[in-house]
Motif scaffolding. Structure first.
Motif, mmCIF file in Angstrom:
data_model
loop_
_atom_site.group_PDB
_atom_site.id
_atom_site.type_symbol
_atom_site.label_atom_id
_atom_site.label_comp_id
_atom_site.label_asym_id
_atom_site.label_seq_id
_atom_site.Cartn_x
_atom_site.Cartn_y
_atom_site.Cartn_z
ATOM 1 N N HIS A 15 5.550 -0.139 11.207
ATOM 2 C CA HIS A 15 6.394 -0.535 12.346
ATOM 3 C C HIS A 15 5.546 -0.931 13.552
ATOM 4 O O HIS A 15 5.812 -1.944 14.207
ATOM 5 C CB HIS A 15 7.357 0.604 12.717
ATOM 6 N N GLN A 123 16.220 8.280 17.812
ATOM 7 C CA GLN A 123 16.560 7.603 19.057
ATOM 8 C C GLN A 123 16.042 8.319 20.312
ATOM 9 O O GLN A 123 15.723 7.682 21.294
ATOM 10 C CB GLN A 123 18.079 7.511 19.135
ATOM 11 N N THR A 162 18.876 0.270 20.289
ATOM 12 C CA THR A 162 17.628 -0.473 20.461
ATOM 13 C C THR A 162 16.585 0.348 21.203
ATOM 14 O O THR A 162 16.915 1.167 22.056
ATOM 15 C CB THR A 162 17.878 -1.809 21.210
ATOM 16 N N THR A 171 10.160 0.759 19.266
ATOM 17 C CA THR A 171 11.111 0.527 18.171
ATOM 18 C C THR A 171 11.497 1.857 17.545
ATOM 19 O O THR A 171 10.859 2.893 17.794
ATOM 20 C CB THR A 171 10.506 -0.422 17.107
ATOM 21 N N ASN A 174 13.722 5.068 12.077
ATOM 22 C CA ASN A 174 14.592 5.949 11.287
ATOM 23 C C ASN A 174 13.708 7.019 10.620
ATOM 24 O O ASN A 174 12.514 6.830 10.447
ATOM 25 C CB ASN A 174 15.401 5.185 10.244
ATOM 26 N N SER A 178 13.210 3.400 7.233
ATOM 27 C CA SER A 178 13.961 2.264 6.660
ATOM 28 C C SER A 178 14.330 1.188 7.681
ATOM 29 O O SER A 178 14.576 0.045 7.307
ATOM 30 C CB SER A 178 15.247 2.785 6.003
ATOM 31 N N ARG A 179 14.388 1.566 8.953
ATOM 32 C CA ARG A 179 14.770 0.551 9.953
ATOM 33 C C ARG A 179 13.532 -0.228 10.391
ATOM 34 O O ARG A 179 12.484 0.364 10.628
ATOM 35 C CB ARG A 179 15.423 1.236 11.160
ATOM 36 N N GLN A 180 13.678 -1.537 10.509
ATOM 37 C CA GLN A 180 12.569 -2.380 10.970
ATOM 38 C C GLN A 180 12.822 -2.824 12.410
ATOM 39 O O GLN A 180 13.970 -2.837 12.859
ATOM 40 C CB GLN A 180 12.430 -3.614 10.059
ATOM 41 N N SER A 182 13.951 -4.568 15.554
ATOM 42 C CA SER A 182 15.027 -5.552 15.711
ATOM 43 C C SER A 182 14.522 -6.716 16.562
ATOM 44 O O SER A 182 13.488 -6.619 17.226
ATOM 45 C CB SER A 182 16.220 -4.889 16.407
#
Ligand SMILES: Cc1cc2nc3c(=O)[nH]c(=O)nc-3n(C[C@H](O)[C@H](O)[C@H](O)COP(=O)(O)O)c2cc1C
Length: 206
Positions: A15, A123, A162, A171, A174, A178-180, A182
């Motif tokens: 990431h 987050q 975000t 960024t 997760n 898994s989240r890239q 945005s």
């Protein structure tokens, strides 16, 4: 006049590498910027990296050269990227910075621009603490801290989950990675790169 910008990062699952590329892209938007990407040395044993799946991810950016502490003296601006570890920078970055004692002694980084970006799994997992605690080290080295001003209005995006803070781009990965990053986060990163380049240019011009 050319402005030399080094983006120095550590990434375990990719990431921060993706963010580093966006930062570099933004920095290159500026006229006459020389931008290069470096990663700091790994400290985790190969076997552990393989078991966690990190090795496969790290292989994707193994072409990025390894940073050497003394090279920092050649930059006009340094932009550091680190994943969050318990609300702080990662050990690999800490270890790298702890080898800048010689530069500190000589005042080699005094007056250079310093900026930081990060990623977290969650987050509210410490993006701001990671970036602002990183700033302490840069201030000891005499650097001029630059973040992301709210003229980058994507910082105020409430339409989606975000990253992006006034202290630096960020960024959310997760907990399973898994989240890239945005498009909103990548654009904030590009803004940071460009903003740093513009300020470094103004300072160099005098
Ligand atoms: C030892 C450890 C500590 C972590 N601490 C935090 C944390 O404090 N807050 C958080 O949200 N994520 C935490 N994470 C998740 C990482 O920040 C996340 O994997 C990282 O941002 C992904 O970036 P990368 O793909 O560039 O490695 C931690 C991960 C590890 C392995």
């Amino acid at each position: 006049m050319s402005v030399n910008i080094q983006v120095i990062f550590y990434s375990m699952y990719g990431h921060i590498f993706t963010m580093a590329e966006a930062i570099a892209e933004g920095a290159r938007r500026g006229q006459g910027t020389e931008v290069s990407l470096f990663q700091v040395p790994e400290l985790v044993p190969e076997e552990t990296l393989e078991k966690s799946g990190a090795k496969a991810q790290r292989d994707k950016f193994s072409h990025v050269p390894i940073a050497e502490p003394n090279q920092l003296a050649g930059a006009d601006a340094l932009i550091f990227g680190t994943p969050t570890r318990f609300g702080n920078m990662c050990a690999q970055m800490r270890n790298f910075l702890d080898q800048t004692g010689g530069l500190w002694m000589k005042g080699s980084l005094v007056g250079k621009v310093g900026s930081v970006f990060t990623s977290t799994g969650t987050q509210h997992g410490g993006q701001e603490t990671t970036i602002t605690s990183f700033h302490s080290t840069l201030l000891h080295l005499g650097m001029i801290i630059v973040g992301v001003p709210y003229s980058e209005q994507r910082l105020m995006n409430m339409e989606e989950i975000t990253g992006g803070t006034p202290y630096g781009a960020s960024t959310l990965a997760n907990t399973d990675g898994s989240r890239q990053p945005s498009e909103n986060e990548l654009e904030i990163a590009r803004f940071q790169g460009q903003h740093v380049a513009e300020i470094a240019r103004k300072l160099k011009q005098g």
